[in-house]
Design a protein around this motif. Structure first.
Motif, PDB file in Angstrom:
ATOM      1  N   THR A 147       0.262-111.580  14.309  1.00 22.70           N
ATOM      2  CA  THR A 147      -0.109-111.754  15.712  1.00 22.70           C
ATOM      3  C   THR A 147       0.647-110.771  16.600  1.00 22.70           C
ATOM      4  N   HIS A 165      -0.714-107.276  16.128  1.00 23.81           N
ATOM      5  CA  HIS A 165      -2.004-107.114  16.797  1.00 23.81           C
ATOM      6  C   HIS A 165      -1.820-106.956  18.306  1.00 23.81           C
ATOM      7  N   ARG A 166      -0.958-107.746  18.891  1.00 23.52           N
ATOM      8  CA  ARG A 166      -0.725-107.660  20.334  1.00 23.52           C
ATOM      9  C   ARG A 166      -0.075-106.349  20.750  1.00 23.52           C
ATOM     10  N   ASP A 185      -5.474-103.355  14.349  1.00 24.97           N
ATOM     11  CA  ASP A 185      -6.637-103.735  15.142  1.00 24.97           C
ATOM     12  C   ASP A 185      -7.492-104.677  14.311  1.00 24.97           C
ATOM     13  N   LEU A 186      -7.546-105.923  14.709  1.00 25.01           N
ATOM     14  CA  LEU A 186      -8.303-106.921  13.966  1.00 25.01           C
ATOM     15  C   LEU A 186      -9.669-107.206  14.578  1.00 25.01           C
ATOM     16  N   SER A 187     -10.063-106.467  15.618  1.00 23.01           N
ATOM     17  CA  SER A 187     -11.362-106.719  16.226  1.00 23.01           C
ATOM     18  C   SER A 187     -12.457-106.118  15.351  1.00 23.01           C
ATOM     19  N   ASP A 188     -13.624-106.723  15.394  1.00 23.99           N
ATOM     20  CA  ASP A 188     -14.751-106.296  14.565  1.00 23.99           C
ATOM     21  C   ASP A 188     -15.686-105.451  15.416  1.00 23.99           C
ATOM     22  N   LYS A 189     -15.539-104.149  15.329  1.00 22.98           N
ATOM     23  CA  LYS A 189     -16.351-103.245  16.142  1.00 22.98           C
ATOM     24  C   LYS A 189     -17.722-102.964  15.531  1.00 22.98           C
TER      25      LYS A 189
END
Length: 99
Positions: free
Chosen positions: A18, A21-22, A27-31
């Motif tokens: 966490t 990521h912050r 980068d854990l976002s799903d682009k």
């Protein structure tokens, strides 16, 4: 190791991920996903237990994505500039994409 030891190790790993990521280390976002419909969380289940549905969804996604328009004569460089390199550094040529 006691159960609480494993719980502490798990919570520590979760806190580290966490924090990373912050801070932008990972980068854990799903682009790759667009808004709207789709398999969602159960997509992996469809791929394993219902492969024909997964293949149909992949084909539908492929058919609904629009390709880039083809260029026509006279369009120009289309955002790519072929410029000579700096005389003090690289001796070749550079291709720089400009918007």
């Amino acid at each position: 190791m006691e159960w609480w030891g494993w719980a502490l190790v798990s919570l520590g790993a979760l806190a580290l991920v966490t924090l990373a990521h912050r801070l932008g280390w990972i980068d854990l976002s799903d682009k790759s996903r667009r808004g709207g419909g789709g398999p969602g969380v159960l997509g992996i289940g469809d791929e394993v237990f219902h492969p024909t549905r997964h293949e149909a969804q992949v084909e539908l996604d492929r058919q609904t994505s629009l390709p880039a328009p083809a260029s026509v004569p006279g369009d120009g460089p289309l955002g790519i500039v072929d410029a000579p390199a700096d005389e003090h550094g690289y001796a070749g040529r550079l291709r720089i994409q400009v918007d």
